[in-house]
Design an enzyme around this catalytic site. Structure first.
Site, short mmCIF file in Angstrom:
data_model
loop_
_atom_site.label_atom_id
_atom_site.label_comp_id
_atom_site.label_asym_id
_atom_site.label_seq_id
_atom_site.Cartn_x
_atom_site.Cartn_y
_atom_site.Cartn_z
N GLU A 253 0.83 -1.21 0.00
CA GLU A 253 0.00 0.00 0.00
C GLU A 253 0.86 1.26 0.00
O GLU A 253 1.94 1.27 0.59
CB GLU A 253 -0.87 0.01 1.27
CG GLU A 253 -2.29 -0.49 1.06
CD GLU A 253 -3.21 0.51 0.37
OE1 GLU A 253 -2.72 1.39 -0.37
OE2 GLU A 253 -4.42 0.43 0.58
N ASP A 254 0.36 2.30 -0.62
CA ASP A 254 1.07 3.57 -0.61
C ASP A 254 0.97 4.25 0.76
O ASP A 254 1.97 4.66 1.34
CB ASP A 254 0.52 4.51 -1.70
CG ASP A 254 -1.01 4.61 -1.69
OD1 ASP A 254 -1.67 3.97 -0.83
OD2 ASP A 254 -1.56 5.34 -2.54
N ASP B 204 -4.22 5.62 6.05
CA ASP B 204 -4.72 6.83 6.71
C ASP B 204 -5.77 6.40 7.75
O ASP B 204 -5.41 6.01 8.86
CB ASP B 204 -5.30 7.73 5.61
CG ASP B 204 -5.77 9.07 6.10
OD1 ASP B 204 -5.43 9.45 7.23
OD2 ASP B 204 -6.50 9.76 5.36
N PHE C 25 -1.94 16.20 4.29
CA PHE C 25 -2.30 15.58 3.02
C PHE C 25 -1.09 15.64 2.10
O PHE C 25 -0.60 16.72 1.78
CB PHE C 25 -3.50 16.27 2.37
CG PHE C 25 -4.01 15.49 1.19
CD1 PHE C 25 -4.84 14.40 1.38
CD2 PHE C 25 -3.60 15.82 -0.09
CE1 PHE C 25 -5.27 13.65 0.29
CE2 PHE C 25 -4.03 15.08 -1.19
CZ PHE C 25 -4.87 13.98 -0.99
N ARG D 234 1.09 12.58 -9.18
CA ARG D 234 1.62 11.23 -8.93
C ARG D 234 3.07 11.13 -9.40
O ARG D 234 3.83 10.30 -8.91
CB ARG D 234 0.78 10.19 -9.69
CG ARG D 234 -0.66 10.06 -9.20
CD ARG D 234 -1.28 8.79 -9.78
NE ARG D 234 -2.73 8.78 -9.69
CZ ARG D 234 -3.41 8.36 -8.62
NH1 ARG D 234 -2.77 7.96 -7.55
NH2 ARG D 234 -4.73 8.36 -8.63
P1 IMP Z 1 -7.76 5.11 4.15
O1 IMP Z 1 -8.88 4.17 3.81
O2 IMP Z 1 -8.25 6.35 4.83
O3 IMP Z 1 -6.64 4.46 4.92
O4 IMP Z 1 -7.20 5.67 2.79
C1 IMP Z 1 -6.40 4.94 1.96
C2 IMP Z 1 -6.25 5.62 0.61
O5 IMP Z 1 -6.60 7.01 0.63
C3 IMP Z 1 -4.81 5.58 0.18
O6 IMP Z 1 -4.50 4.38 -0.49
C4 IMP Z 1 -4.72 6.80 -0.71
O7 IMP Z 1 -5.11 6.49 -2.01
C5 IMP Z 1 -5.70 7.78 -0.11
N1 IMP Z 1 -5.02 8.75 0.78
C6 IMP Z 1 -5.03 8.79 2.13
N2 IMP Z 1 -4.28 9.80 2.60
C7 IMP Z 1 -3.76 10.42 1.52
C8 IMP Z 1 -2.86 11.54 1.35
O8 IMP Z 1 -2.36 12.18 2.30
N3 IMP Z 1 -2.56 11.86 0.06
C9 IMP Z 1 -3.06 11.19 -1.02
N4 IMP Z 1 -3.88 10.15 -0.90
C10 IMP Z 1 -4.23 9.76 0.36
#
Ligand code: IMP
Length: 185
Positions: free
Chosen positions: A99-100, A103, A152, A165
Protein backbone atom coordinates in the site's frame (compact mmCIF):
# COMPACT_ATOMS: atom_id res chain seq x y z
CA UNK A 1 5.66 23.10 -13.18
CA UNK A 2 4.16 20.69 -10.66
CA UNK A 3 6.97 21.45 -8.21
CA UNK A 4 5.65 25.00 -7.79
CA UNK A 5 2.52 23.61 -6.09
CA UNK A 6 4.53 21.90 -3.35
CA UNK A 7 4.65 23.76 -0.05
CA UNK A 8 7.16 21.47 1.63
CA UNK A 9 9.09 18.32 0.79
CA UNK A 10 8.45 15.74 3.52
CA UNK A 11 10.55 12.89 2.11
CA UNK A 12 13.19 13.32 -0.54
CA UNK A 13 13.82 11.08 -3.49
CA UNK A 14 17.00 9.80 -1.80
CA UNK A 15 15.29 9.09 1.54
CA UNK A 16 12.58 7.09 -0.22
CA UNK A 17 15.11 5.15 -2.30
CA UNK A 18 17.13 4.16 0.76
CA UNK A 19 14.08 3.05 2.72
CA UNK A 20 12.55 1.11 -0.18
CA UNK A 21 15.85 -0.76 -0.61
CA UNK A 22 15.75 -1.69 3.09
CA UNK A 23 12.15 -2.89 2.85
CA UNK A 24 12.97 -4.92 -0.26
CA UNK A 25 15.93 -6.57 1.47
CA UNK A 26 13.81 -7.37 4.53
CA UNK A 27 11.01 -8.86 2.42
CA UNK A 28 13.51 -10.90 0.37
CA UNK A 29 14.89 -12.36 3.58
CA UNK A 30 11.50 -13.06 5.17
CA UNK A 31 9.91 -14.57 2.04
CA UNK A 32 12.86 -16.50 0.68
CA UNK A 33 11.61 -19.85 -0.63
CA UNK A 34 7.96 -18.83 -0.20
CA UNK A 35 7.20 -17.48 -3.68
CA UNK A 36 5.08 -14.56 -2.38
CA UNK A 37 2.38 -12.66 -4.25
CA UNK A 38 2.62 -8.91 -3.83
CA UNK A 39 -0.88 -7.50 -4.13
CA UNK A 40 -0.97 -3.82 -4.79
CA UNK A 41 -3.81 -1.37 -4.85
CA UNK A 42 -4.15 0.94 -7.83
CA UNK A 43 -3.37 3.60 -8.54
CA UNK A 44 -1.37 5.24 -5.76
CA UNK A 45 0.81 2.21 -4.96
CA UNK A 46 2.20 1.48 -8.42
CA UNK A 47 5.37 3.54 -8.12
CA UNK A 48 6.17 2.10 -4.70
CA UNK A 49 5.45 -1.42 -6.00
CA UNK A 50 7.65 -0.90 -9.06
CA UNK A 51 10.60 0.22 -6.94
CA UNK A 52 9.97 -2.35 -4.19
CA UNK A 53 9.97 -5.40 -6.46
CA UNK A 54 13.21 -4.24 -8.05
CA UNK A 55 14.74 -4.12 -4.58
CA UNK A 56 13.81 -7.79 -4.09
CA UNK A 57 15.90 -10.67 -5.34
CA UNK A 58 13.63 -13.67 -4.77
CA UNK A 59 11.04 -15.20 -7.11
CA UNK A 60 7.69 -13.45 -6.61
CA UNK A 61 4.55 -12.51 -8.46
CA UNK A 62 2.54 -9.36 -8.58
CA UNK A 63 -1.20 -8.82 -8.78
CA UNK A 64 -3.22 -5.62 -8.86
CA UNK A 65 -6.55 -4.60 -7.45
CA UNK A 66 -8.42 -1.36 -7.66
CA UNK A 67 -10.80 -0.19 -4.98
CA UNK A 68 -12.65 3.07 -4.68
CA UNK A 69 -11.93 5.09 -1.58
CA UNK A 70 -11.34 8.75 -2.30
CA UNK A 71 -12.91 10.75 -5.12
CA UNK A 72 -11.71 14.19 -6.08
CA UNK A 73 -12.00 15.16 -2.43
CA UNK A 74 -9.31 14.38 0.13
CA UNK A 75 -11.62 12.80 2.71
CA UNK A 76 -12.23 9.09 3.03
CA UNK A 77 -15.83 8.16 2.36
CA UNK A 78 -15.51 4.93 4.36
CA UNK A 79 -17.20 3.23 1.42
CA UNK A 80 -15.12 0.67 -0.41
CA UNK A 81 -15.97 -0.87 -3.75
CA UNK A 82 -13.87 -3.34 -5.72
CA UNK A 83 -13.31 -1.93 -9.19
CA UNK A 84 -10.69 -4.50 -10.27
CA UNK A 85 -10.25 -7.92 -8.71
CA UNK A 86 -7.21 -10.23 -8.49
CA UNK A 87 -6.28 -11.95 -11.74
CA UNK A 88 -5.20 -15.25 -10.10
CA UNK A 89 -6.32 -17.24 -7.03
CA UNK A 90 -4.29 -16.63 -3.86
CA UNK A 91 -5.40 -19.73 -1.96
CA UNK A 92 -2.41 -21.26 -0.16
CA UNK A 93 -0.10 -18.42 -1.25
CA UNK A 94 1.91 -16.04 0.89
CA UNK A 95 0.36 -12.65 0.19
CA UNK A 96 1.84 -9.25 0.97
CA UNK A 97 -0.43 -6.27 0.42
CA UNK A 98 1.63 -3.33 -0.84
CA UNK A 99 0.00 0.00 0.00
CA UNK A 100 1.07 3.57 -0.61
CA UNK A 101 -0.45 5.07 2.54
CA UNK A 102 -2.62 3.98 5.44
CA UNK A 103 -4.72 6.83 6.71
CA UNK A 104 -8.04 5.90 8.36
CA UNK A 105 -7.30 2.25 7.55
CA UNK A 106 -10.87 1.71 6.33
CA UNK A 107 -9.85 0.75 2.80
CA UNK A 108 -7.24 -1.74 3.92
CA UNK A 109 -9.45 -3.15 6.64
CA UNK A 110 -12.06 -4.03 4.04
CA UNK A 111 -9.45 -5.39 1.66
CA UNK A 112 -7.84 -7.60 4.31
CA UNK A 113 -11.16 -9.22 5.15
CA UNK A 114 -11.80 -9.79 1.46
CA UNK A 115 -8.35 -11.36 0.89
CA UNK A 116 -8.45 -13.46 4.06
CA UNK A 117 -11.65 -15.09 2.80
CA UNK A 118 -9.70 -16.38 -0.20
CA UNK A 119 -7.56 -18.63 2.03
CA UNK A 120 -3.97 -17.37 1.63
CA UNK A 121 -1.24 -19.19 3.58
CA UNK A 122 -0.30 -15.84 5.12
CA UNK A 123 -1.33 -12.23 4.72
CA UNK A 124 1.13 -9.41 5.44
CA UNK A 125 1.07 -5.66 4.97
CA UNK A 126 3.79 -3.46 3.57
CA UNK A 127 3.04 0.25 3.42
CA UNK A 128 5.27 3.12 2.44
CA UNK A 129 3.53 5.73 4.59
CA UNK A 130 1.72 5.35 7.86
CA UNK A 131 -0.46 8.30 8.93
CA UNK A 132 -1.63 7.02 12.34
CA UNK A 133 -3.30 10.24 13.56
CA UNK A 134 -6.58 9.55 11.75
CA UNK A 135 -6.75 5.76 12.13
CA UNK A 136 -10.29 4.44 12.55
CA UNK A 137 -9.65 0.73 11.92
CA UNK A 138 -6.79 -0.91 13.83
CA UNK A 139 -4.25 -2.34 11.38
CA UNK A 140 -1.14 -4.33 12.18
CA UNK A 141 1.53 -3.17 9.75
CA UNK A 142 4.31 -5.71 9.14
CA UNK A 143 6.55 -3.50 7.01
CA UNK A 144 6.40 0.29 7.28
CA UNK A 145 8.39 2.79 5.26
CA UNK A 146 7.79 5.99 7.20
CA UNK A 147 5.41 7.35 9.81
CA UNK A 148 4.19 10.79 8.74
CA UNK A 149 2.22 13.57 10.45
CA UNK A 150 -1.43 14.30 9.71
CA UNK A 151 -0.92 16.22 6.47
CA UNK A 152 -2.30 15.58 3.02
CA UNK A 153 0.64 14.42 0.94
CA UNK A 154 1.26 14.06 -2.78
CA UNK A 155 3.89 12.54 -5.02
CA UNK A 156 5.61 9.18 -5.53
CA UNK A 157 2.27 7.79 -6.74
CA UNK A 158 -0.01 9.75 -4.42
CA UNK A 159 -2.38 12.21 -6.03
CA UNK A 160 -4.60 15.16 -5.42
CA UNK A 161 -7.46 14.90 -7.90
CA UNK A 162 -5.32 12.59 -10.09
CA UNK A 163 -2.43 15.06 -10.28
CA UNK A 164 1.11 15.03 -8.83
CA UNK A 165 1.62 11.23 -8.93
CA UNK A 166 4.76 11.85 -10.98
CA UNK A 167 6.58 13.90 -8.35
CA UNK A 168 9.68 11.86 -7.42
CA UNK A 169 9.40 12.87 -3.74
CA UNK A 170 6.61 13.09 -1.12
CA UNK A 171 5.42 16.63 -0.54
CA UNK A 172 2.68 18.71 1.01
CA UNK A 173 0.41 20.59 -1.37
CA UNK A 174 0.33 24.40 -1.30
CA UNK A 175 -3.05 25.50 0.18
CA UNK A 176 -3.67 27.87 -2.75
CA UNK A 177 -4.04 24.82 -5.02
CA UNK A 178 -7.11 23.42 -3.27
CA UNK A 179 -8.51 26.73 -2.03
CA UNK A 180 -8.88 27.86 1.56
CA UNK A 181 -12.48 26.59 1.81
CA UNK A 182 -11.63 22.92 1.29
CA UNK A 183 -8.44 22.31 3.21
CA UNK A 184 -7.31 18.68 2.87
CA UNK A 185 -7.56 16.61 6.02
P1 IMP B 1 -7.76 5.11 4.15
O1 IMP B 1 -8.88 4.17 3.81
O2 IMP B 1 -8.25 6.35 4.83
O3 IMP B 1 -6.64 4.46 4.92
O4 IMP B 1 -7.20 5.67 2.79
C1 IMP B 1 -6.40 4.94 1.96
C2 IMP B 1 -6.25 5.62 0.61
O5 IMP B 1 -6.60 7.01 0.63
C3 IMP B 1 -4.81 5.58 0.18
O6 IMP B 1 -4.50 4.38 -0.49
C4 IMP B 1 -4.72 6.80 -0.71
O7 IMP B 1 -5.11 6.49 -2.01
C5 IMP B 1 -5.70 7.78 -0.11
N1 IMP B 1 -5.02 8.75 0.78
C6 IMP B 1 -5.03 8.79 2.13
N2 IMP B 1 -4.28 9.80 2.60
C7 IMP B 1 -3.76 10.42 1.52
C8 IMP B 1 -2.86 11.54 1.35
O8 IMP B 1 -2.36 12.18 2.30
N3 IMP B 1 -2.56 11.86 0.06
C9 IMP B 1 -3.06 11.19 -1.02
N4 IMP B 1 -3.88 10.15 -0.90
C10 IMP B 1 -4.23 9.76 0.36
Amino acid sequence: MIHDDVEEVLLTDAQIRTRVAELGAQLSQDFDGRDPVLVSVLKGSIIFLADLVRAMEIPLSVDLMEVSSYGASTESSGQVRILKDLSRPIEGRHVVVVEDIIDTGLTLNYLLRYLRDKGPASLGICCLLDKPARRLAPIEIDYRGFTIPDRFVIGYGLDYDERYRNLPYIGVLRPSVYGASAAPE
